[in-house]
Write a protein that holds these residues in place. Structure first.
Motif, PDB file in Angstrom:
ATOM      1  N   GLY A 272       0.829  -1.194   0.000  1.00  0.00           N
ATOM      2  CA  GLY A 272       0.000   0.000   0.000  1.00  0.00           C
ATOM      3  C   GLY A 272       0.862   1.241   0.000  1.00  0.00           C
ATOM      4  O   GLY A 272       1.983   1.254  -0.480  1.00  0.00           O
ATOM      5  N   SER A 273       0.304   2.314   0.554  1.00  0.00           N
ATOM      6  CA  SER A 273       1.002   3.586   0.553  1.00  0.00           C
ATOM      7  C   SER A 273       2.267   3.521   1.389  1.00  0.00           C
ATOM      8  O   SER A 273       2.322   2.862   2.415  1.00  0.00           O
ATOM      9  CB  SER A 273       0.072   4.670   1.113  1.00  0.00           C
ATOM     10  OG  SER A 273       0.775   5.851   1.366  1.00  0.00           O
TER      11      SER A 273
ATOM     12  N   GLY B  90       3.314   6.304   2.637  1.00  0.00           N
ATOM     13  CA  GLY B  90       3.207   7.567   3.353  1.00  0.00           C
ATOM     14  C   GLY B  90       2.951   7.372   4.826  1.00  0.00           C
ATOM     15  O   GLY B  90       3.379   6.400   5.447  1.00  0.00           O
TER      16      GLY B  90
ATOM     17  N   ASP C 266      -0.035   6.951   6.512  1.00  0.00           N
ATOM     18  CA  ASP C 266      -1.066   6.022   6.958  1.00  0.00           C
ATOM     19  C   ASP C 266      -0.517   4.604   6.974  1.00  0.00           C
ATOM     20  O   ASP C 266       0.022   4.125   5.975  1.00  0.00           O
ATOM     21  CB  ASP C 266      -2.282   6.076   6.024  1.00  0.00           C
ATOM     22  CG  ASP C 266      -3.026   7.394   6.145  1.00  0.00           C
ATOM     23  OD1 ASP C 266      -3.027   7.935   7.259  1.00  0.00           O
ATOM     24  OD2 ASP C 266      -3.581   7.855   5.140  1.00  0.00           O
TER      25      ASP C 266
ATOM     26  N   GLU D  19      -0.314   0.657   6.579  1.00  0.00           N
ATOM     27  CA  GLU D  19      -1.035  -0.277   5.722  1.00  0.00           C
ATOM     28  C   GLU D  19      -1.865  -1.209   6.589  1.00  0.00           C
ATOM     29  O   GLU D  19      -1.360  -1.838   7.515  1.00  0.00           O
ATOM     30  CB  GLU D  19      -0.047  -1.082   4.877  1.00  0.00           C
ATOM     31  CG  GLU D  19      -0.740  -2.004   3.889  1.00  0.00           C
ATOM     32  CD  GLU D  19       0.248  -2.745   3.017  1.00  0.00           C
ATOM     33  OE1 GLU D  19      -0.189  -3.613   2.258  1.00  0.00           O
ATOM     34  OE2 GLU D  19       1.454  -2.445   3.109  1.00  0.00           O
TER      35      GLU D  19
ATOM     36  N   ARG E  15      -8.943   0.495   3.319  1.00  0.00           N
ATOM     37  CA  ARG E  15      -8.958   1.956   3.402  1.00  0.00           C
ATOM     38  C   ARG E  15      -9.997   2.606   2.499  1.00  0.00           C
ATOM     39  O   ARG E  15     -10.292   3.797   2.650  1.00  0.00           O
ATOM     40  CB  ARG E  15      -7.559   2.493   3.106  1.00  0.00           C
ATOM     41  CG  ARG E  15      -6.559   2.221   4.221  1.00  0.00           C
ATOM     42  CD  ARG E  15      -5.130   2.467   3.798  1.00  0.00           C
ATOM     43  NE  ARG E  15      -4.652   1.416   2.907  1.00  0.00           N
ATOM     44  CZ  ARG E  15      -3.389   1.275   2.513  1.00  0.00           C
ATOM     45  NH1 ARG E  15      -2.478   2.140   2.932  1.00  0.00           N
ATOM     46  NH2 ARG E  15      -3.041   0.282   1.708  1.00  0.00           N
TER      47      ARG E  15
ATOM     48  N   TRP F 271      -9.310   6.473   2.368  1.00  0.00           N
ATOM     49  CA  TRP F 271      -9.485   6.503   0.922  1.00  0.00           C
ATOM     50  C   TRP F 271     -10.955   6.394   0.504  1.00  0.00           C
ATOM     51  O   TRP F 271     -11.252   6.406  -0.694  1.00  0.00           O
ATOM     52  CB  TRP F 271      -8.715   5.355   0.272  1.00  0.00           C
ATOM     53  CG  TRP F 271      -7.245   5.375   0.486  1.00  0.00           C
ATOM     54  CD1 TRP F 271      -6.490   6.359   1.064  1.00  0.00           C
ATOM     55  CD2 TRP F 271      -6.317   4.349   0.098  1.00  0.00           C
ATOM     56  NE1 TRP F 271      -5.161   6.015   1.068  1.00  0.00           N
ATOM     57  CE2 TRP F 271      -5.024   4.781   0.485  1.00  0.00           C
ATOM     58  CE3 TRP F 271      -6.450   3.117  -0.529  1.00  0.00           C
ATOM     59  CZ2 TRP F 271      -3.875   4.013   0.262  1.00  0.00           C
ATOM     60  CZ3 TRP F 271      -5.313   2.347  -0.754  1.00  0.00           C
ATOM     61  CH2 TRP F 271      -4.041   2.787  -0.370  1.00  0.00           C
TER      62      TRP F 271
ATOM     63  N   ASP G  97      -0.344   7.693  -2.376  1.00  0.00           N
ATOM     64  CA  ASP G  97      -1.275   6.667  -1.905  1.00  0.00           C
ATOM     65  C   ASP G  97      -1.737   5.749  -3.028  1.00  0.00           C
ATOM     66  O   ASP G  97      -2.250   6.212  -4.061  1.00  0.00           O
ATOM     67  CB  ASP G  97      -2.503   7.321  -1.276  1.00  0.00           C
ATOM     68  CG  ASP G  97      -2.222   7.879   0.109  1.00  0.00           C
ATOM     69  OD1 ASP G  97      -1.182   7.526   0.688  1.00  0.00           O
ATOM     70  OD2 ASP G  97      -3.052   8.662   0.608  1.00  0.00           O
TER      71      ASP G  97
ATOM     72  N   VAL H   2      -5.058   6.031  -5.525  1.00  0.00           N
ATOM     73  CA  VAL H   2      -6.374   6.459  -5.083  1.00  0.00           C
ATOM     74  C   VAL H   2      -6.907   7.479  -6.092  1.00  0.00           C
ATOM     75  O   VAL H   2      -6.213   8.442  -6.427  1.00  0.00           O
ATOM     76  CB  VAL H   2      -6.294   7.074  -3.676  1.00  0.00           C
ATOM     77  CG1 VAL H   2      -7.670   7.563  -3.229  1.00  0.00           C
ATOM     78  CG2 VAL H   2      -5.729   6.057  -2.686  1.00  0.00           C
TER      79      VAL H   2
END
Length: 281
Positions: free
Chosen positions: A16-17, A19, A21, A23, A93, A105, A136, A151
Motif C-alpha cells: 500500500g502507501s 506515506g 497512513d 497499511e 482503506r 481513501w 497513496d 487512489v
C-alpha cells in the motif's frame, strides 16, 4: 454483462502507501468490511454525470514500471495492473474503519466509483518510479513486472509526482505467454484493436473490477485470499467470437469502451471469464 469504460504461477507481492497512513492488515477470510466493499463493485458505476469543469473529472491513475533495460513482458504488466486495480478496490482503506468512520481513501474512491469510471496509465522508471511509491496506492510485483494504481481523484489535482510522468511514448510488444493455470480468471484482450499498453492497462483494470463485482461474495473472498491472480491473453478472431457468445449467455463480463481514446465508441475491448476449474461467475 457489459459496462461502459472511459477509458503460470509466479510469486506476487502487493503493498500500500509508503506515506503516513499505516497499511491495514487485510485478511479477506475474517475482514468484516469485505462484503460492503464487494457490494460497491456489484452495484456498478456511473450513478451521476461528469462535472462541468473538466479539471474536476475523476480518474484513477495507473503507473507502469517500464525500465529501458530488460523491460517486462506485456502480458505480465497487464496482469499486474489488473491485480493492483482490484486489490485497491478491496483495500480496507476504501471502506469504513472498525469504528464505523470513513477510511482514509473511502471518500475519493466512492466519488470516482459513482461517476463514469476513468483510468489513465502512465509509465515510469528509476527515480520517478520510486517517487511514485510515496503516493497513496497499491503496487503489485508480478512475474517480473510492476504496476501501481493510485487512489482516484480529480484530474486537475493530480499529485505532481504522477502528473509529470508520460502517458504515451513507450509500448511493449505482444508476447506469447503459456496457457493460463487452471482456475485462474482470464482477461481476454481484443488483439485486432491494437491498443497501446497504456490503453490496454486501463481496460484490463476495469475488466478485473467488473469480474469481481460479478462474483458472489464468497467466491470474491476466496479470490482475494489468493491475491487476485489472473491471466491476460490476446484473443484471435475465432476466440473473440466464442467469447462474445459467452457474454450473451451471461457467463463472461465485457468492457465496452466509451471511445475517448484510441478505439471507436462502443468497442468491446476486454472480456473476462472464470478459470477453467471454477465456473461460478
Amino acid at each position: 454483462m457489459s459496462e461502459p469504460d472511459p477509458e503460470s504461477v509466479h510469486t506476487e507481492t502487493a503493498s500500500g502507501s509508503a506515506g503516513t497512513d499505516p497499511e491495514p492488515v487485510f485478511d479477506p477470510a475474517s475482514d468484516p468490511g469485505f462484503a460492503e466493499r464487494h457490494g460497491v463493485l456489484t452495484r456498478g458505476y456511473g450513478h451521476r454525470p461528469d462535472p462541468e469543469d473538466p479539471a474536476k473529472v475523476q480518474a484513477m491513475p495507473i503507473v507502469l514500471h517500464i525500465p529501458k533495460v530488460d523491460p517486462p513482458a506485456r502480458s505480465a504488466v497487464l496482469e499486474a495492473v489488473a491485480m493492483a486495480t482490484v486489490a485497491l478496490c478491496f483495500d480496507p482503506r476504501v471502506g469504513p474503519g472498525p469504528d464505523g468512520e470513513p477510511g482514509p481513501w473511502q471518500e475519493p474512491f466512492l466519488a470516482w466509483n459513482d461517476a463514469r469510471i476513468r483510468k489513465v496509465a502512465r509509465r515510469a522508471r528509476g527515480a520517478h518510479w520510486r517517487a511514485a511509491q510515496d503516493v497513496d496506492g497499491v503496487t503489485v510485483d508480478h512475474a517480473g513486472a510492476q504496476a501501481r494504481v493510485f487512489v482516484p481523484g480529480p484530474v486537475g489535482e493530480l499529485d505532481p509526482r504522477i502528473s509529470r510522468l508520460q502517458i504515451g511514448g513507450t509500448d511493449l510488444p505482444h508476447d506469447d505467454p503459456p496457457p493460463p493455470a487452471d482456475g485462474v480468471p482470464v482477461l481476454w484482450v481484443q488483439k485486432d484493436l491494437e491498443m497501446t499498453v497504456g490503453k490496454a492497462a486501463a481496460q484490463v483494470g476495469h475488466a478485473a473490477m467488473l469480474f469481481a463485482g460479478a462474483l458472489d461474495v464468497d467466491t470474491a473472498r476466496a479470490w482475494a485470499s489468493d491475491g487476485f491472480p489472473c491471466a491476460v491473453r490476446d484473443a484471435d478472431e475465432a476466440t473473440w467470437h466464442e467469447l462474445l457468445a459467452r457474454v450473451e449467455a451471461g457467463t463472461a463480463v465485457a468492457v465496452r469502451d466509451a471511445g475517448f481514446t484510441e478505439v471507436a465508441p462502443g468497442s468491446i475491448t476486454v472480456i473476462a471469464v472464470p478459470g477453467t476449474v471454477d465456473e461460478r461467475a
